[in-house]
Write an enzyme that holds these catalytic residues in place. Structure first.
Site, PDB file in Angstrom:
ATOM      1  N   LYS A  38      29.129  15.084 -35.669  1.00 17.82           N
ATOM      2  CA  LYS A  38      30.024  13.999 -36.102  1.00 17.82           C
ATOM      3  C   LYS A  38      30.168  13.970 -37.622  1.00 17.82           C
ATOM      4  CE  LYS A  38      29.848  10.999 -32.096  1.00 17.82           C
ATOM      5  NZ  LYS A  38      29.350   9.743 -31.514  1.00 17.82           N
ATOM      6  N   HIS A  47      21.984  15.680 -30.962  1.00 19.63           N
ATOM      7  CA  HIS A  47      23.141  15.852 -30.089  1.00 19.63           C
ATOM      8  C   HIS A  47      24.481  15.566 -30.779  1.00 19.63           C
ATOM      9  CE1 HIS A  47      22.116  11.596 -29.679  1.00 19.63           C
ATOM     10  NE2 HIS A  47      23.314  11.360 -29.165  1.00 19.63           N
ATOM     11  N   HIS A  82      26.225  18.381 -24.433  1.00 13.82           N
ATOM     12  CA  HIS A  82      25.845  17.047 -23.954  1.00 13.82           C
ATOM     13  C   HIS A  82      27.011  16.228 -23.413  1.00 13.82           C
ATOM     14  CE1 HIS A  82      26.991  15.932 -28.115  1.00 13.82           C
ATOM     15  NE2 HIS A  82      27.051  14.677 -27.717  1.00 13.82           N
ATOM     16  N   HIS A  83      28.259  16.703 -23.598  1.00  8.18           N
ATOM     17  CA  HIS A  83      29.403  15.990 -22.994  1.00  8.18           C
ATOM     18  C   HIS A  83      30.006  16.768 -21.824  1.00  8.18           C
ATOM     19  CE1 HIS A  83      29.625  12.537 -25.639  1.00  8.18           C
ATOM     20  NE2 HIS A  83      29.452  13.348 -26.689  1.00  8.18           N
ATOM     21  N   HIS A 136      33.164  17.396 -32.223  1.00 12.63           N
ATOM     22  CA  HIS A 136      31.808  17.201 -32.761  1.00 12.63           C
ATOM     23  C   HIS A 136      30.784  18.062 -32.013  1.00 12.63           C
ATOM     24  CE1 HIS A 136      31.050  14.237 -29.474  1.00 12.63           C
ATOM     25  NE2 HIS A 136      29.770  14.432 -29.724  1.00 12.63           N
TER      26      HIS A 136
HETATM   27 FE   LIG Z   1      28.301  13.150 -28.543  1.00 10.31          FE
HETATM   28 FE   LIG Z   2      24.279   9.417 -28.761  1.00 13.66          FE
END
Ligand SMILES: [Fe+2]
Ligand SMILES: [Fe+2]
Length: 351
Positions: free
Chosen positions: A209, A205, A260-261, A234
Site C-alpha cells: 500500500k 501483507h 492474501h486477496h 498493492h
Molecule cells: Fe491487502
Molecule cells: Fe490487513
C-alpha cells in the site's frame, strides 16, 4: 633459521640441562631465557610473552610441577614441556595430566629437543588457531543468527510501520492478525519454526500500500472500478518489494503480500488462483485479516459482533476461505478471542 623468533622460557634449578637445551635451541634460531626457579619464572611470565615454557621437573622439589600446572591453567596461549628422567613415569603422567605438550628425557640428543619443542610449538599454533576460530564462530552465532534474525524482524516491523502510515490500519490490527495467522498455522500442523516465520511474515501483507496513491488509499467513499484496479496493485507492489531475498521471512512475506486477496473459489486477485494453487500462507492470512477487519471498528463501519463475523465468514467457506483452515479457526475461536482481548485498539486508533 626460523621465520619468527619464538621466545622460550627454560626453568632449571640445576643449570646443566637447562644450559644444554638452551644452546640447542638458540643454535636452531629460538630465543631463550633461562631461570633457575619457579619464582623467577613467574616474574618472567608476568613481564614477557613466551610461546613455550620448558621445566626440568626432576631436579626440583615439586615447585616446577606446580609451576607447570599454574602456567597451563593461567596462560592459555602458553605451551609447556617437561624435562625429566626416562624412568620418571609419575612426573611424565602428572605433566601430561596438567596438559603439558611433551617431554624431554635425559639423557637427550639435540634432535630430540628440537623434535619435542617444534611439535609442541606446532600444536600450540594449532590450538591458538582453533581458539581464534571458536571466538569468531561464537561471535557469528550471536550476530549471525540471533542478531540477524532480530535485525531482519526489526527491519520488517519498521517497513510495516511505514505501510501503516499509508493506511487506516492500526498497529493493533497488524499484531492481532499476526497472532491469528500464527494460531491457524499452528492448528494446520506447521512446525514451530514455520509458525514463527508465519507470525513474523504476516504483518507484511499490505506493505504494497506504500505504492498506492493517497487519493485512492484515503478516499472516504467507495472506489470506482478504475480506482479499485489500482488498489489491487498493492498485492503486486508488496510482492515486488519483498521478493528476491534469500531470507525465508521475506520470501514468505512476498508470497503473503501477493496472495492474501486470492479466494478459494478462484474469484480473488491479482491472479485468480484457486484452492491449493493459493499458497497456504495466503489462505491463512486471508482468514486472519478478514476476521480482524470484521470484528473491529473501521472508519467506514462499526465492529461486528463475533457471532455475526463468524457467520459472515462461514458464508465464505470454500468460496473466499479455505474450508479446512476456516473450520480449524472457528473450532478454536476461544483462543482467537483471547488474542483479540489481549490486543485491544487504543482510543487514538485511526480505525
Ligand atoms: Fe491487502
Ligand atoms: Fe490487513
Amino acid at each position: 633459521m626460523l621465520d619468527v623468533v619464538e621466545k622460550l622460557l627454560i626453568v632449571d634449578n640445576n643449570g646443566t640441562a637447562g644450559t644444554a637445551i638452551c644452546d640447542v635451541l638458540v643454535d636452531a634460531g629460538y630465543g631463550c631465557t633461562t631461570v633457575s626457579n619457579a619464582l623467577e619464572a613467574r616474574q618472567q611470565l608476568a613481564e614477557h610473552a613466551f610461546a613455550l615454557i620448558i621445566c626440568d621437573v626432576a631436579s626440583s622439589n615439586g615447585d616446577a610441577m606446580n609451576l607447570v600446572a599454574d602456567v597451563l591453567s593461567g596462560h592459555t596461549s602458553l605451551a609447556a614441556i617437561i624435562v625429566t628422567e626416562l624412568d620418571a613415569e609419575g612426573a611424565i603422567e602428572s605433566a601430561r595430566a596438567h596438559g603439558a605438550y611433551g617431554c624431554i628425557t635425559r639423557p637427550f640428543a639435540p634432535g630430540q629437543v628440537l623434535f619435542v619443542v617444534s611439535n609442541a610449538l606446532y600444536r600450540r599454533q594449532l590450538e591458538l588457531e582453533i581458539q581464534s576460530m571458536r571466538a569468531q564462530n561464537d561471535a557469528l552465532d550471536f550476530t549471525g543468527s540471533d542478531r540477524v534474525l532480530s535485525a531482519e524482524q526489526e527491519t520488517i516491523q519498521r517497513l510495516c510501520r511505514a505501510a501503516e502510515f499509508r493506511d487506516n490500519e492500526t498497529a493493533q490490527h497488524i499484531q492481532r492478525m499476526s497472532e491469528y495467522s500464527a494460531l491457524v498455522a499452528k492448528l494446520a500442523g506447521m512446525s514451530r519454526y514455520e509458525v514463527e516465520v508465519m507470525r513474523a511474515a504476516s504483518p507484511m501483507h499490505d506493505v504494497g500500500k506504500i505504492g498506492v496513491p493517497d487519493s485512492i488509499l484515503f478516499k472516504p467513499g467507495k472506489l470506482t472500478d478504475e480506482e479499485f484496479e489500482l488498489m489491487k496493485l498493492h498485492t503486486q507492489i508488496g510482492y515486488r518489494i519483498l521478493s528476491g531475498s534469500e531470507s525465508e521471512l521475506l520470501q514468505m512475506g512476498a508470497r503473503i503480500a501477493l496472495s492474501h486477496h486470492e479466494k478459494f473459489d478462484g474469484s480473488g486477485y491479482p491472479n485468480g488462483l484457486a484452492t491449493d494453487a493459493i499458497p497456504v500462507e495466503g489462505r491463512i492470512v486471508a482468514i486472519a485479516d478478514v476476521f480482524d477487519a470484521l470484528t473491529t471498528k473501521r472508519c467506514y463501519k462499526e465492529a461486528f459482533s463475533v457471532e455475526k463475523s463468524v457467520s459472515i465468514m462461514s458464508e465464505g467457506r470454500a468460496k473466499h476461505f479455505d474450508p479446512q483452515l476456516l473450520d480449524l479457526f472457528i473450532d478454536n475461536l476461544d483462543t482467537a478471542l483471547e488474542i483479540k482481548a489481549s490486543l485491544p485498539d487504543t482510543d487514538n486508533s485511526n480505525n
